[in-house]
Write an enzyme that holds these catalytic residues in place. Structure first.
Site, PDB file in Angstrom:
ATOM      1  N   LYS B 101     -23.665 -15.087 -83.036  1.00  0.00           N
ATOM      2  CA  LYS B 101     -22.844 -14.189 -83.129  1.00  0.00           C
ATOM      3  C   LYS B 101     -23.322 -12.514 -84.601  1.00  0.00           C
ATOM      4  O   LYS B 101     -23.323 -11.407 -83.306  1.00  0.00           O
ATOM      5  CB  LYS B 101     -21.249 -14.601 -83.790  1.00  0.00           C
ATOM      6  CG  LYS B 101     -20.651 -14.993 -82.253  1.00  0.00           C
ATOM      7  CD  LYS B 101     -20.467 -14.416 -80.979  1.00  0.00           C
ATOM      8  CE  LYS B 101     -19.501 -15.321 -79.823  1.00  0.00           C
ATOM      9  NZ  LYS B 101     -19.464 -14.772 -78.477  1.00  0.00           N
ATOM     10  N   GLU B 123     -12.499  -8.196 -81.254  1.00  0.00           N
ATOM     11  CA  GLU B 123     -11.326  -9.209 -80.703  1.00  0.00           C
ATOM     12  C   GLU B 123     -12.439 -10.430 -80.869  1.00  0.00           C
ATOM     13  O   GLU B 123     -13.648 -10.549 -81.063  1.00  0.00           O
ATOM     14  CB  GLU B 123     -11.295  -8.871 -79.084  1.00  0.00           C
ATOM     15  CG  GLU B 123     -12.449  -9.698 -78.063  1.00  0.00           C
ATOM     16  CD  GLU B 123     -13.993  -8.807 -78.471  1.00  0.00           C
ATOM     17  OE1 GLU B 123     -14.664  -8.156 -78.562  1.00  0.00           O
ATOM     18  OE2 GLU B 123     -14.584  -9.806 -78.190  1.00  0.00           O
ATOM     19  N   SER B 391     -26.650 -22.378 -80.922  1.00  0.00           N
ATOM     20  CA  SER B 391     -25.646 -21.313 -80.758  1.00  0.00           C
ATOM     21  C   SER B 391     -24.882 -21.692 -82.183  1.00  0.00           C
ATOM     22  O   SER B 391     -24.726 -20.015 -82.721  1.00  0.00           O
ATOM     23  CB  SER B 391     -24.295 -20.567 -79.070  1.00  0.00           C
ATOM     24  OG  SER B 391     -23.359 -21.678 -79.457  1.00  0.00           O
TER      25      SER B 391
HETATM   26  C1  PLP Z   1     -21.005 -20.635 -81.616  1.00  0.00           C
HETATM   27  C2  PLP Z   1     -20.744 -20.009 -80.494  1.00  0.00           C
HETATM   28  N1  PLP Z   1     -21.409 -20.700 -79.223  1.00  0.00           N
HETATM   29  C3  PLP Z   1     -20.937 -19.911 -77.770  1.00  0.00           C
HETATM   30  C4  PLP Z   1     -19.440 -18.598 -77.906  1.00  0.00           C
HETATM   31  C5  PLP Z   1     -19.499 -18.508 -76.598  1.00  0.00           C
HETATM   32  O1  PLP Z   1     -20.049 -17.221 -76.210  1.00  0.00           O
HETATM   33  P1  PLP Z   1     -21.385 -16.343 -75.788  1.00  0.00           P
HETATM   34  O2  PLP Z   1     -21.401 -17.105 -74.574  1.00  0.00           O
HETATM   35  O3  PLP Z   1     -21.175 -14.431 -76.064  1.00  0.00           O
HETATM   36  O4  PLP Z   1     -22.453 -17.473 -76.614  1.00  0.00           O
HETATM   37  C6  PLP Z   1     -18.700 -18.604 -79.090  1.00  0.00           C
HETATM   38  C7  PLP Z   1     -17.839 -17.672 -78.870  1.00  0.00           C
HETATM   39  O5  PLP Z   1     -17.518 -18.399 -80.242  1.00  0.00           O
HETATM   40  C8  PLP Z   1     -19.549 -18.958 -80.455  1.00  0.00           C
HETATM   41  O6  PLP Z   1     -19.160 -19.129 -81.222  1.00  0.00           O
END
Ligand code: PLP
Lengths: 271, 427
Positions: B101, B123, B391
């Site tokens: 993020k 948000e 992620s």
């Molecule tokens: C570690 C992590 N992965 C994935 C996401 C999902 O968001 P996005 O689909 O935009 O990557 C989040 C959202 O808070 C997150 O904290």
């Protein structure tokens, strides 16, 4: 491009014209349909109309009303909890139409509940329910062409929204789209915020709208009191009151009727 | 108001950064000028060498980029003992603040400063985007307000404390389902009132144009790095790129570098919660219908009457009833495939990665790990090379998972009940 249908069969045009003749601004009252359920909503709507609304703005409940403040949000939550649907709202509109033959009814809402069905179907349903105008908050000029034109073909007017942040070129586009009236959002904020009707910026903004609009101009957001209405009435063709009517309706239908009467009286220009 | 007699018309929908029939700018008139300004200014910033230099310097010196690429052979063996795949993890979990993020937040706050905005709002669902925004705001000395559903405040309490420690104001949102979608509504309402001096940092590839495009570009550093790292490490492109999908930003970030490489399969994993046949899931791809919400036209979980539905996932970051418009388009065109993974499968995958590789993934990223079985099913009898976007890290989720994965730990530390679970009353 749709042109302003000023024929005498158009309830909105007739109402604005007769208010003009009577030297008053039109009182446009917003209430959320089905708040808190179909029957009580019908009773409240009737009370408001009897109190002297010139135009009814009937809100279609939506789960995620991003342009509305807490009062209208909560009204929409109550309405959805009691099972409000678009069909139900239109049934309610039809009942009002039967009772108040000359009352212009503008449907207010968000795009998603309207566009769940094909546009041709939706505008047919609106026409059958006796809807005169359509105001869709999240369909700016970039996205409204299909719905606006389909509605126009059925004699349903489009209400264009301008905001204090709208630059002149955009305002011109909004005004070109508008056939019912131009709704000038009075403040940079959501419905139910506080409005200072004495601010010079507001006057300049309203002047700008009135100079350029080819339709009547109404002003709304943050209008609660008769004094505000009295201050605005000489400057505009219509005055929209929303959250404050919802609030009055929560007390009782009698309070709502009285509130509408007070505001309608304040719409008179003169002195 | 002094205006030319023939004012230029606003752009047509085709010009609004649309992805096929998805995308657009479905916002109220008050916000339209701000959205137009972003659409105009963002591409200029993104081409300005000075802006790019500052963005990349901060990513390197503060975020800790490039993030590592880690091969996960024990995980691969555990998934398929014969002909194990090769699995490479793109380690966004190692970024400052613990997830991808921050890449987006640094870029958007830089842009806000360039546009002369003096206040930031955001948000957050899981709290990761809120923490990343609060961090970027602390770094740039900007006031920051984060809207967070009251449900999420309760189940991601650690991140609430982090945001506040970073100097942000956290506003719990009680309306609607009191989760991410309502936090977005509240942020939009703030923005409608504050748009002249405030920038809204949207946390995923969603919202009105140009956000889906802008956030993708700010996250594509993940894919650009990973593509170069894969080429260097294996001498070729991966067969598949996998990522979890909430709004879709980590997935779009890594996909962006591979979209043109038609030999590379792109796979997104969404959350099926307690099952798509129940009311408690977040499977927008499987069950969503075309709708208009949060400023865009995309798939969304909704009733037949067009009311948005509540989503559910054990992972707060995937607990969103919508999805970014570009994903809807990638699926429509067949360029990407999407599969679902349940709460239980994600929990198992979290444990599996922790115990095979010594990496505790975020519950969101654990969905991608669990989704590997769907990927492997695409390659029967083959040993594909898979690139997976890890992620984020799982520290934030310990509170949520301990009741599920390790009841003994609860007893040991004297907690009676895991408070990370969402209430059963649905509100
Ligand atoms: C570690 C992590 N992965 C994935 C996401 C999902 O968001 P996005 O689909 O935009 O990557 C989040 C959202 O808070 C997150 O904290």
């Amino acid at each position: 491009m749709a042109t302003n249908d000023a024929s005498t069969t158009n309830r909105l045009a007739v109402t604005f014209a007769s208010c003009q003749t009577a030297n008053r601004a039109a009182l446009i009252g917003y209430l959320t349909a089905f708040d808190p359920d179909e029957e009580q909503s019908f009773e409240r709507l009737c009370a408001a109309c009897e109190g002297g609304l010139d135009v009814l703005e009937l809100g279609v409940p939506f789960s995620d009303p991003t342009a509305d403040g807490p009062v209208i949000q909560e009204a929409m939550v109550r309405a959805l909890q009691s099972g409000a649907t678009l069909d139900g709202v239109l049934r309610l509109a039809g009942r009002l139409r039967d009772r108040f033959a000359d009352l212009p009814i503008v449907l207010f809402g968000y795009a998603n509940p309207l566009l769940r069905r094909p546009i041709a179907t939706v505008v047919e349903l609106l026409e059958n329910a006796g809807i005169d105008g359509l105001l869709v908050v999240d369909l700016p000029p970039e996205h409204n062409v299909e719905l606006r034109q389909a509605a126009a073909a059925r004699g349903i007017s489009w209400v264009g929204l301008c905001a204090p942040t709208t630059p002149p070129a955009r305002a011109a586009r909004v005004m070109a789209d508008a056939t019912g009236f131009v709704y000038g959002v009075s403040l940079t904020g959501v419905t139910g915020s506080a409005l200072d009707t004495n601010s010079p910026e507001l006057r300049t903004y309203i002047d700008g709208l009135c100079t350029h609009a080819q339709t009547p101009v109404a002003i709304g957001f943050g209008i609660k009191h008769a004094e505000q209405v009295r201050a605005l009435a000489p400057m505009v063709d219509g005055i929209v009151v929303g959250s404050e009517l919802v609030r009055a309706s929560l007390r009782s239908s009698d309070d709502l009727r009285a509130k509408v009467r007070e505001l309608a009286n304040a719409c008179r220009r003169g002195d | 108001m002094n205006q030319p007699s023939k004012p230029p018309l606003p752009p047509s929908p085709q010009m609004l950064g649309s992805f096929g029939e998805f995308g657009g700018r479905y916002v109220s008139e008050t916000l339209m000028p701000a959205v137009e300004q972003l659409a105009e200014q963002w591409p200029l910033a993104w081409q300005d060498p000075e802006f790019l230099r500052e963005y990349n310097d901060i990513l390197r010196d503060y975020v800790g980029r490039p993030s590592a690429l880690t091969e996960a052979p024990r995980l691969a063996k555990a998934l398929r003992a014969s002909d194990p795949p090769r699995i490479f993890l793109k380690r966004e979990d190692l970024n400052h603040t613990g997830a991808h993020k921050i890449n987006n937040c640094i870029g958007q706050v830089l842009l806000a400063r360039r546009l002369g905005k003096t206040r930031i709002i955001a948000e957050t669902g899981a709290g990761q985007h809120g923490v990343a925004t609060a961090t970027a705001c602390a770094y740039f000395g900007m006031p920051c307000v984060v809207y967070m559903g009251a449900e999420d405040v309760a189940r991601q309490s650690l991140n609430v404390v982090r945001m506040r420690l970073l100097g942000a104001e956290v506003v719990p949102v009680h309306s609607g389902s009191a989760t991410l979608k309502d936090a977005i509504n509240a942020a939009l309402r703030d923005w409608v009132a504050s748009v002249r001096d405030t920038h809204y940092v949207i946390g995923s590839v969603m919202g009105p144009d140009p956000y889906p495009l802008m956030v993708r570009e700010l996250q594509r550093v993940i894919g650009d790095e990973a593509r170069a790292q894969m080429l260097k490490r294996t001498g070729k492109l991966p067969d598949t790129v996998v990522a979890c999908v909430g709004g879709g930003s980590n997935a779009m970030g890594i996909f962006a570098a591979f979209v043109e490489d038609t030999s590379v399969d792109l796979v997104g994993i969404e959350a099926t919660g307690e099952g798509v046949e129940t009311a408690r899931h977040a499977a927008t791809m499987a069950r969503g219908k075309l709708g208009i919400y949060h400023g865009m036209r995309s798939l969304v979980l909704q009733t037949d009457d067009g009311q948005l539905q509540e989503a559910h996932s054990i992972s707060a970051g995937l607990d969103y009833p919508g999805i970014g418009p570009e994903h809807a388009h990638l699926r429509e065109t067949g360029r990407a495939k999407y599969f679902g993974v349940s709460d239980t499968e994600a929990l198992e995958a979290m444990q599996l990665l922790a115990q095979t590789e010594g990496i505790i993934p975020a519950l969101e990223s654990a969905h991608a790990i669990a989704g590997l079985k769907h990927v492997l099913a695409l390659y029967p009898g083959q040993a594909p090379v898979i690139l997976l976007n890890l992620s984020g890290r799982g520290d934030k989720d310990m509170h949520t998972v301990m009741g599920h994965l390790d009841p003994d730990a609860l007893e040991m530390i004297g907690v009676r009940e895991a408070s990370g679970k969402k209430g059963t009353d649905g509100h």
